[in-house]
Design an enzyme around this catalytic site. Structure first.
Site, short mmCIF file in Angstrom:
data_model
loop_
_atom_site.label_atom_id
_atom_site.label_comp_id
_atom_site.label_asym_id
_atom_site.label_seq_id
_atom_site.Cartn_x
_atom_site.Cartn_y
_atom_site.Cartn_z
N HIS A 144 3.21 0.41 5.05
CA HIS A 144 2.12 1.32 4.68
C HIS A 144 0.94 1.20 5.64
O HIS A 144 0.36 0.12 5.79
CB HIS A 144 1.64 1.00 3.26
CG HIS A 144 0.82 2.08 2.65
ND1 HIS A 144 1.36 3.11 1.92
CD2 HIS A 144 -0.51 2.32 2.66
CE1 HIS A 144 0.40 3.92 1.50
NE2 HIS A 144 -0.75 3.46 1.95
N ASP A 150 -2.58 3.77 6.67
CA ASP A 150 -3.31 4.99 6.30
C ASP A 150 -4.00 5.67 7.48
O ASP A 150 -4.96 6.42 7.28
CB ASP A 150 -4.34 4.67 5.23
CG ASP A 150 -3.72 4.61 3.84
OD1 ASP A 150 -3.32 5.67 3.33
OD2 ASP A 150 -3.65 3.52 3.26
N GLU A 169 1.90 9.40 -0.32
CA GLU A 169 1.22 8.43 -1.19
C GLU A 169 0.57 9.13 -2.39
O GLU A 169 -0.63 9.32 -2.46
CB GLU A 169 0.17 7.63 -0.42
CG GLU A 169 -0.34 6.46 -1.24
CD GLU A 169 -1.41 5.65 -0.54
OE1 GLU A 169 -1.73 4.55 -1.03
OE2 GLU A 169 -1.95 6.11 0.49
N HIS A 183 -0.90 7.90 -7.11
CA HIS A 183 -1.93 7.10 -6.45
C HIS A 183 -2.74 6.47 -7.57
O HIS A 183 -2.18 6.12 -8.62
CB HIS A 183 -2.77 7.95 -5.47
CG HIS A 183 -3.66 7.11 -4.62
ND1 HIS A 183 -5.03 7.08 -4.76
CD2 HIS A 183 -3.38 6.21 -3.64
CE1 HIS A 183 -5.55 6.23 -3.90
NE2 HIS A 183 -4.56 5.67 -3.21
N HIS A 204 0.76 1.25 -6.92
CA HIS A 204 -0.24 2.08 -7.59
C HIS A 204 0.13 2.47 -9.02
O HIS A 204 -0.75 2.93 -9.76
CB HIS A 204 -0.56 3.36 -6.81
CG HIS A 204 -1.46 3.17 -5.64
ND1 HIS A 204 -2.83 3.05 -5.74
CD2 HIS A 204 -1.19 3.07 -4.32
CE1 HIS A 204 -3.36 2.89 -4.55
NE2 HIS A 204 -2.37 2.88 -3.66
N HIS A 250 3.10 -1.46 -0.75
CA HIS A 250 1.91 -2.24 -0.39
C HIS A 250 1.28 -2.83 -1.64
O HIS A 250 0.28 -2.38 -2.14
CB HIS A 250 0.91 -1.40 0.42
CG HIS A 250 0.42 -0.14 -0.24
ND1 HIS A 250 1.25 0.84 -0.71
CD2 HIS A 250 -0.84 0.32 -0.48
CE1 HIS A 250 0.54 1.83 -1.20
NE2 HIS A 250 -0.73 1.54 -1.10
N ASP A 282 -1.22 -2.28 4.70
CA ASP A 282 -2.26 -1.34 4.23
C ASP A 282 -3.42 -1.20 5.21
O ASP A 282 -4.56 -0.92 4.80
CB ASP A 282 -2.78 -1.74 2.85
CG ASP A 282 -3.31 -0.56 2.04
OD1 ASP A 282 -3.27 0.58 2.54
OD2 ASP A 282 -3.78 -0.79 0.91
#
Length: 446
Positions: free
Chosen positions: A79, A81, A200, A227, A271, A292, A365
């Site tokens: 993961h 972003d 995600e 999420h 999540h 993650h 992450d």
């Protein structure tokens, strides 16, 4: 998105031997055999074409080992972003960003952002740092804000997938889009970084299995079911805070899981709520991942995974990819300043000791959280965690599993389920309007 370098290569030295000396020939033979044994030990299962970096002295022998190890064994991170940073700082204009240069100089503190509701994140990813970190395959997160739920989350989701396609295509010498487990291995053998796409948040499918299928068609290979917000068919981790009650997956949520199984899309449970985790593993006939997340027993944040769920993950034959965010590693109030590499390794060791080394991997992450542990500040630092585990006497075989082999096993198992279902028709279920958790002012019908 979780809100809340040097290089070292395999080289050879020229050795001078006296011609005709039996003793020297014996020594040479031993050196050659020993060298081949080391290379084979480091490169099991991965082609050897990666050994290209020049030798640079590293005074820490464990770090030197880690650099060499990751040059010959694929590191798959679950993961990152970076696509969100493109949205925040560049309005998704991928060709305006020089990813082959330091992103910290392009997005310094004070750079205007498109959504100020999110914290300012120090840019943690660019090509030079990915190369320094010996990253072999990266899952890029297509993320959009929960504020877009029931509005234009689907459109924004497709925009984020488009960003990933664009920056991957912009640097063909560095990246290659990967759609399968075998793609990862081939890309790594060609000295490129495999780019994979994860969605995600299930809010980006807009309660539509058709949208889910379209995402798969354009390259999405895992979806995080939620999420940090609920969908109409699944609860997120916040349902567990303060003893809250989670509904888990609805009937339609179970259909989403089954359609993901049919497609060959990996189910990601980072999540989601505790009950959603259990329900998803029960509904899925393929292994699942936590892309993650970390160990709840060491830091009791509900983004982490509790022991009984980890035990069920072993039964499911899935994998948890350990998150480096300080707030999930270290629950102390001053976690942003005090979290260490050793504590990240403790989470990895904890999973290994509880359910076995076959079920743990890395999902750091980066570019999704504001604080990383000391010495793990950006994507250039992955060798540091492998050096720490090498100090702890992890075997080469176990390090290979952590780096990439565990994830490749899961990916192949998901693909096998897909292949077994190749004659199944797509699910065409429509969500029951009674399941809607909010009034959908922007929805005209199902």
């Amino acid at each position: 998105m979780s809100t809340g370098g040097s290089t070292h290569g395999l080289t050879s030295s020229e050795l001078a031997f006296k011609k005709g000396s039996n003793r020297d020939k014996l020594v040479l033979g031993l050196v050659i055999v020993g060298g081949l044994a080391l290379v084979i030990g480091l490169a099991v299962g991965i082609p050897l074409s990666r050994r290209a970096a020049p030798a640079v002295p590293i005074h820490d022998p464990d770090l030197a080992f880690a650099k060499t190890f990751l040059q010959t064994n694929v590191l798959i991170d679950g993961h990152n972003d970076l696509p969100w940073q493109y949205r925040q700082y560049a309005k998704n204009k991928a060709y305006s960003v020089m990813l082959n240069e330091d992103t910290r100089t392009q997005w310094p503190a004070g750079t205007p952002m498109t959504d100020s509701a999110f914290p300012v994140l120090p840019p943690q990813t660019d090509i030079p740092r990915l190369r320094a970190g010996e990253v072999g395959a990266q899952w890029w997160a297509a993320f959009v804000s929960c504020a877009a739920t029931f509005k234009d989350a689907v459109r924004q989701g497709f925009d984020q997938v488009d960003v990933i396609h664009k920056f991957t295509a912009k640097y063909p010498e560095t990246f290659q889009l990967a759609l399968s487990a075998s793609d990862i291995e081939t890309t790594f053998a060609n000295d490129k970084i495999a780019s994979l796409i994860g969605l995600e948040g299930g809010h980006m499918i807009g309660n539509s299995l058709g949208n889910l299928r379209m995402y798969y068609m354009i390259g999405v290979r895992y979806m995080t079911l939620t999420h940090s917000c609920d969908t109409d068919w699944a609860d997120n981790y916040k349902a567990d805070i303060n003893g809250g009650i989670s509904k888990g997956l609805t009937d339609f949520g179970r259909i989403v899981v089954r359609e993901m199984n049919r497609l060959g899309m990996i189910i990601d449970l980072s999540h989601v709520s505790y009950q959603t985790m259990l329900d998803a593993m029960q509904a899925s006939v393929a292994p699942v991942i936590f892309s993650h997340s970390s160990a709840f027993a060491l830091c009791n944040h509900y983004r982490n995974v509790q022991d009984d769920v980890l035990l069920k993950l072993k039964q499911n034959k899935g994998v948890i990819m350990i998150n480096f965010y300080t707030g999930f590693i270290n629950c102390d109030a001053d976690h942003a300043n005090t979290t260490t590499v050793a504590q990240v390794a403790d989470h990895i060791d904890y999973v290994k000791n509880l359910i076995g080394v076959d079920y743990v991997a890395i999902g750091a992450d980066y570019d999704g959280v504001p604080f990383m542990p000391l010495e793990l500040e950006d994507v250039s630092t992955y060798p540091v965690i492998f050096a720490e585990l090498h100090r702890r006497k992890w075997s080469i075989e176990d390090l290979q599993k952590l780096a990439g082999l565990n994830f490749l096993r899961v990916f192949r198992a998901v693909e096998q389920v897909r292949d077994n279902k190749s004659n199944d028709n797509p699910h065409e279920d429509i969500i029951n309007p009674a399941d809607y958790i909010t009034l959908h002012n922007c929805t005209t019908s199902f």
